[in-house]
Every structure is written in C-alpha cells, then in structure tokens.
Design a protein around this motif. Structure first.
Motif, PDB file in Angstrom:
ATOM      1  N   ARG A 121       5.786   3.365   2.175  1.00 31.74           N
ATOM      2  CA  ARG A 121       4.944   4.512   2.543  1.00 31.74           C
ATOM      3  C   ARG A 121       4.415   5.231   1.307  1.00 31.74           C
ATOM      4  NH1 ARG A 121       2.703   4.370   7.505  1.00 31.74           N
ATOM      5  NH2 ARG A 121       4.177   4.546   9.206  1.00 31.74           N
ATOM      6  N   THR A 122       5.198   5.272   0.246  1.00 28.10           N
ATOM      7  CA  THR A 122       4.721   5.988  -0.943  1.00 28.10           C
ATOM      8  C   THR A 122       3.549   5.253  -1.597  1.00 28.10           C
ATOM      9  OG1 THR A 122       6.172   4.857  -2.548  1.00 28.10           O
ATOM     10  CG2 THR A 122       7.076   6.812  -1.449  1.00 28.10           C
ATOM     11  N   LEU A 123       3.405   3.959  -1.339  1.00 23.92           N
ATOM     12  CA  LEU A 123       2.364   3.181  -2.019  1.00 23.92           C
ATOM     13  C   LEU A 123       0.958   3.583  -1.582  1.00 23.92           C
ATOM     14  CD1 LEU A 123       4.049  -0.357  -1.906  1.00 23.92           C
ATOM     15  CD2 LEU A 123       4.046   1.293  -3.776  1.00 23.92           C
ATOM     16  N   SER A 124       0.825   4.105  -0.349  1.00 22.70           N
ATOM     17  CA  SER A 124      -0.494   4.514   0.132  1.00 22.70           C
ATOM     18  C   SER A 124      -0.640   6.029   0.114  1.00 22.70           C
ATOM     19  CB  SER A 124      -0.721   4.002   1.554  1.00 22.70           C
ATOM     20  OG  SER A 124       0.237   4.558   2.430  1.00 22.70           O
ATOM     21  N   ASN A 125       0.353   6.691  -0.460  1.00 21.65           N
ATOM     22  CA  ASN A 125       0.337   8.142  -0.518  1.00 21.65           C
ATOM     23  C   ASN A 125      -0.452   8.580  -1.743  1.00 21.65           C
ATOM     24  OD1 ASN A 125       0.969  10.752   0.055  1.00 21.65           O
ATOM     25  ND2 ASN A 125       3.141  10.321   0.408  1.00 21.65           N
ATOM     26  N   PRO A 126      -1.586   9.281  -1.551  1.00 17.72           N
ATOM     27  CA  PRO A 126      -2.400   9.655  -2.693  1.00 17.72           C
ATOM     28  C   PRO A 126      -1.650  10.540  -3.691  1.00 17.72           C
ATOM     29  CG  PRO A 126      -3.403  10.413  -0.621  1.00 17.72           C
ATOM     30  CD  PRO A 126      -2.117   9.748  -0.268  1.00 17.72           C
ATOM     31  N   SER A 127      -0.745  11.381  -3.182  1.00 15.79           N
ATOM     32  CA  SER A 127       0.024  12.230  -4.104  1.00 15.79           C
ATOM     33  C   SER A 127       1.506  12.084  -3.812  1.00 15.79           C
ATOM     34  CB  SER A 127      -0.391  13.687  -3.946  1.00 15.79           C
ATOM     35  OG  SER A 127      -0.331  14.058  -2.585  1.00 15.79           O
ATOM     36  N   PRO A 128       2.136  11.028  -4.332  1.00 14.19           N
ATOM     37  CA  PRO A 128       3.527  10.758  -4.013  1.00 14.19           C
ATOM     38  C   PRO A 128       4.464  11.827  -4.583  1.00 14.19           C
ATOM     39  CG  PRO A 128       2.626   8.992  -5.421  1.00 14.19           C
ATOM     40  CD  PRO A 128       1.586  10.053  -5.303  1.00 14.19           C
TER      41      PRO A 128
END
Ligand code: HEC
Length: 128
Positions: A121-128
């Motif tokens: 999920r963090t891979l597509s999160n613009p601001s992880p």
C-alpha cells in the motif's frame, strides 16, 4: 455589565471540552476514512517480506516490471485504490489459481501477509 469571575468561568468552560471532543472525533473519523492495511500490518516489516518473497516477480519497486511483464502495478494509485485490503490479502493468501501468483498462506504467517500488504500500500501512496 461585569460578570462575577465564577459566572465567566461557568460560561466559557464547557466549550473547551466540547471543542476537544469534536476535534478528536474528527481526527478519528479521518483516521478511519484513510485507514488501510497500515493499521493491520507494519510496512517496515512487510518490506523485508516483500524483498524476500515478492520482488523477483513484482519488481523491486512493485511496478510489475520484474521477470514478468503482465504483473499488476502496485505503484499505480488508481489500480490499487480499486482493490480492497481483503481482496489483496486473499490474493496473497490463496494465490491466483493458475495465473502465476503463488499462494502464501502456507509460506507466510497471517501477520506477515498483513505486513507485506501494508508495505505494498505504501508503494502507491504519494506521501508515505
Ligand atoms: C512467481 C511470481 C510471483 C511471486 C513470487 C509473487 N507474485 Fe503476486 N502476482 C503474480 C502474478 C502473475 C499476478 C497477476 C495475476 C493474478 O492477479 O493472479 C500477481 C498478483 C498479485 C496481487 C493482485 C494484485 C491485484 O491488482 O489484484 C497481489 C496483491 C500480489 N500479487 C501480491 C504478492 C505478494 C505480497 C507477494 C509476496 C508475498 C507476491 N505477490 C509474490 C506473480 C507473483
């Protein structure tokens, strides 16, 4: 008109707890609204699981550009937003049944599957 100090106190005091309550309610609603796999798994641990078990096919960056080119792109926010955590978790657990995606329910503990999902999920999160 001048208020007696005790009157002033009883007039303004209720607003502080109320504001605090409303504020924390909004914050928890926000957290529930954006709550994803991160709440059930630890992405930092999932990253280790991912590197060991998933990167060979899905690519180091999760963009599907590993050894297979038909793979889903975990870095694409639109693709990922269309899938629920449960769908992705089920896919990781039971595999693709003939698609080439292996089943991990016997390989990884349930918690590790949530960790790796949190990481994905963090891979597509613009601001992880
Ligand atoms: C042998 C290659 C291979 C390995 C290793 C592998 N996958 Fe996959 N995975 C695939 C293929 C092929 C697909 C696309 C077909 C499908 O969805 O079943 C896929 C699909 C998925 C999907 C579904 C994505 C979507 O958009 O529906 C998820 C989630 C996933 N993999 C997670 C993982 C995780 C997490 C690991 C490591 C624990 C892993 N995969 C390891 C080949 C692999």
């Amino acid at each position: 008109m001048r208020l007696h100090p005790s009157e002033r106190f009883s007039c303004s005091a209720p607003w502080h707890p109320a504001g605090f309550l409303i504020g924390s309610l909004l914050i928890s609603l926000l957290l529930i609204g954006t709550g994803r796999a991160e709440s059930r798994g630890d992405a930092k641990l999932g990253k280790i699981v991912y590197a060991k078990h998933c990167a060979a096919c899905h690519g180091q960056k999760g963009d599907g550009l590993g050894s297979r080119s038909t793979l889903p792109n975990f870095t694409d926010a639109k693709t990922m937003a269309a899938k629920t955590d449960q769908e992705l978790f089920n896919k990781i657990s039971s595999g693709g049944k003939g698609t080439g995606m292996p089943a991990y329910n016997k390989v990884l503990a349930e918690q590790d599957r949530w960790h790796v999902l949190a990481y994905i999920r963090t891979l597509s999160n613009p601001s992880p």
